[in-house]
Design a protein around this motif. Structure first.
Motif, PDB file in Angstrom:
ATOM      1  N   GLY A   1      -4.067  11.451  19.457  1.00  0.00           N
ATOM      2  CA  GLY A   1      -2.838  10.975  20.845  1.00  0.00           C
ATOM      3  C   GLY A   1      -2.722  11.792  21.720  1.00  0.00           C
ATOM      4  O   GLY A   1      -1.633  11.620  22.052  1.00  0.00           O
ATOM      5  N   HIS A   2      -3.860  12.862  21.985  1.00  0.00           N
ATOM      6  CA  HIS A   2      -3.510  13.429  23.418  1.00  0.00           C
ATOM      7  C   HIS A   2      -3.329  12.512  25.041  1.00  0.00           C
ATOM      8  O   HIS A   2      -2.332  12.587  25.509  1.00  0.00           O
ATOM      9  N   ARG A   3      -4.535  11.794  24.577  1.00  0.00           N
ATOM     10  CA  ARG A   3      -4.553  10.738  25.815  1.00  0.00           C
ATOM     11  C   ARG A   3      -3.868   9.241  25.462  1.00  0.00           C
ATOM     12  O   ARG A   3      -4.139   9.148  24.951  1.00  0.00           O
TER      13      ARG A   3
ATOM     14  N   ILE B   1       2.882  12.949  15.818  1.00  0.00           N
ATOM     15  CA  ILE B   1       2.237  12.654  16.377  1.00  0.00           C
ATOM     16  C   ILE B   1       1.810  13.477  17.167  1.00  0.00           C
ATOM     17  O   ILE B   1       2.520  14.632  17.956  1.00  0.00           O
ATOM     18  N   HIS B   2       0.491  13.837  17.682  1.00  0.00           N
ATOM     19  CA  HIS B   2      -0.582  14.822  19.005  1.00  0.00           C
ATOM     20  C   HIS B   2       0.016  16.292  18.161  1.00  0.00           C
ATOM     21  O   HIS B   2       0.237  16.972  16.813  1.00  0.00           O
ATOM     22  N   ALA B   3       0.807  16.481  19.143  1.00  0.00           N
ATOM     23  CA  ALA B   3       1.408  17.799  19.386  1.00  0.00           C
ATOM     24  C   ALA B   3       2.721  18.640  18.137  1.00  0.00           C
ATOM     25  O   ALA B   3       3.414  19.295  18.450  1.00  0.00           O
TER      26      ALA B   3
ATOM     27  N   ARG C   1       4.003  20.295  27.813  1.00  0.00           N
ATOM     28  CA  ARG C   1       4.694  18.414  28.048  1.00  0.00           C
ATOM     29  C   ARG C   1       3.165  17.858  28.426  1.00  0.00           C
ATOM     30  O   ARG C   1       3.063  17.883  29.511  1.00  0.00           O
ATOM     31  N   HIS C   2       3.546  17.268  27.301  1.00  0.00           N
ATOM     32  CA  HIS C   2       1.947  15.658  27.318  1.00  0.00           C
ATOM     33  C   HIS C   2       2.722  15.328  28.282  1.00  0.00           C
ATOM     34  O   HIS C   2       3.624  14.314  28.362  1.00  0.00           O
ATOM     35  N   ASP C   3       2.064  14.631  29.463  1.00  0.00           N
ATOM     36  CA  ASP C   3       2.101  13.813  30.056  1.00  0.00           C
ATOM     37  C   ASP C   3       2.081  12.216  29.764  1.00  0.00           C
ATOM     38  O   ASP C   3       2.720  11.105  30.045  1.00  0.00           O
TER      39      ASP C   3
ATOM     40  N   ASP D   1     -11.603  12.353  22.732  1.00  0.00           N
ATOM     41  CA  ASP D   1      -9.697  12.553  22.916  1.00  0.00           C
ATOM     42  C   ASP D   1      -9.999  13.936  23.037  1.00  0.00           C
ATOM     43  O   ASP D   1     -10.789  14.898  22.925  1.00  0.00           O
ATOM     44  N   GLU D   2      -8.575  14.831  23.215  1.00  0.00           N
ATOM     45  CA  GLU D   2      -8.535  16.447  22.972  1.00  0.00           C
ATOM     46  C   GLU D   2      -8.170  16.460  21.303  1.00  0.00           C
ATOM     47  O   GLU D   2      -7.492  15.297  20.771  1.00  0.00           O
ATOM     48  N   ILE D   3      -9.309  17.058  20.497  1.00  0.00           N
ATOM     49  CA  ILE D   3      -9.078  17.136  19.422  1.00  0.00           C
ATOM     50  C   ILE D   3      -8.861  18.572  18.776  1.00  0.00           C
ATOM     51  O   ILE D   3      -9.427  19.390  19.232  1.00  0.00           O
ATOM     52  N   TYR D   4      -7.870  18.989  17.658  1.00  0.00           N
ATOM     53  CA  TYR D   4      -6.614  20.216  17.733  1.00  0.00           C
ATOM     54  C   TYR D   4      -7.393  20.333  16.857  1.00  0.00           C
ATOM     55  O   TYR D   4      -8.229  19.933  15.362  1.00  0.00           O
ATOM     56  N   GLN D   5      -7.697  21.761  16.375  1.00  0.00           N
ATOM     57  CA  GLN D   5      -7.842  22.259  15.449  1.00  0.00           C
ATOM     58  C   GLN D   5      -6.634  23.013  14.471  1.00  0.00           C
ATOM     59  O   GLN D   5      -5.289  23.649  15.424  1.00  0.00           O
TER      60      GLN D   5
END
Ligand SMILES: [Zn+2]
Length: 246
Positions: free
Chosen positions: A219-221, A116-118, A39-41, A169-173
């Motif tokens: 959009g992690h941060r 968005i993100h996750a 769960r993202h803050d 940011d946190e960068i997904y692969q």
């Protein structure tokens, strides 16, 4: 006829507000923030940013599904009939949808899906969802500064965006990503943490049947979600998915 005349007179006399064009045209979005994994803050920030985009653009109003009960009620086939689109804001895991297939079919029938993100860290192993969103979260390294490269400067989600654009940011692969099944909007030309040259997609859109899908991995941060460029990126992608721009 008499009722209509009375209404016109009341409006003319300032006693009755005229029908609002804006509210009649506004689309209705359901923002889903249920998580069954990480769960993202930053989820409350994502909600606030979306709410502000809706309020400021007047292009859409928002409703929220934050709990399993809300999800079950609002995303049942009957519940979905109230919406034009659904946003998965950093959802994770297997969400307890009452009817998963009905949801994907609902998007294909001509509705909007925004991730968005996750959102890509949701429903691993359930092919219809992965196929709809266009990719599956594989991994990420430590947060890092990357140079985002716009792949289509004419798209509503990237119009006016600097390229390269430095973002921390946190960068997904990803896995299960097929370049020719999507329109890539933002990508890197090297591995975010190791720097190896390659193609690393970070935002894309696709048509899904008669529906439209927009996904951004950024959009992690919280400071990314609130950044001016990200807000424009998200608004552009959301309006496109809703069919409010081409
Ligand atoms: Zn994250």
């Amino acid at each position: 006829m008499r009722v209509r005349t009375a209404t016109v007179l009341l409006v003319a006399a300032g006693l009755l507000a005229p029908p609002s064009v804006e509210s009649a045209a506004a689309k209705k979005l359901l923002v889903v923030t249920v998580t069954k994994g990480f769960r993202h803050d930053s989820i409350p920030t994502a909600e606030r940013v979306l709410q502000r985009l809706g309020d400021e653009s007047k292009a859409f109003t928002l409703d929220y599904a934050r709990t399993d009960d809300e999800l079950t009620a609002k995303m049942s086939p009957k519940g979905l009939a109230a919406y034009d689109g659904v946003v998965f804001a950093s959802t994770t895991g297997d969400l307890p949808l009452p009817d998963r297939q009905a949801f994907v079919d609902w998007v294909a029938a001509g509705h909007a899906f925004v991730g968005i993100h996750a959102a890509t860290d949701t429903y691993h192993g359930w092919a219809p969802f992965i196929e709809m969103i266009g990719g599956e979260f594989k991994t990420h390294g430590p947060q890092v500064k990357v140079a985002l490269l716009v792949q289509d400067a004419a798209d509503p989600s990237t119009k006016g965006m600097a390229s390269p654009l430095d973002v921390f940011d946190e960068i997904y692969q990803f896995k299960s990503f097929e370049k020719d099944r999507v329109k890539t909007l933002v990508a890197l030309d090297k591995h975010p943490n190791e720097g190896t040259p390659g193609f690393y997609p970070l935002a894309w859109s696709r048509s899904h049947g008669k529906g439209r899908v927009f996904y951004t991995a950024l959009g992690h941060r919280e400071d990314v979600l609130e950044a001016d460029w990200f807000r424009k990126h998200l608004l552009g992608g959301t309006l496109w998915a809703l069919g409010a721009s081409n």
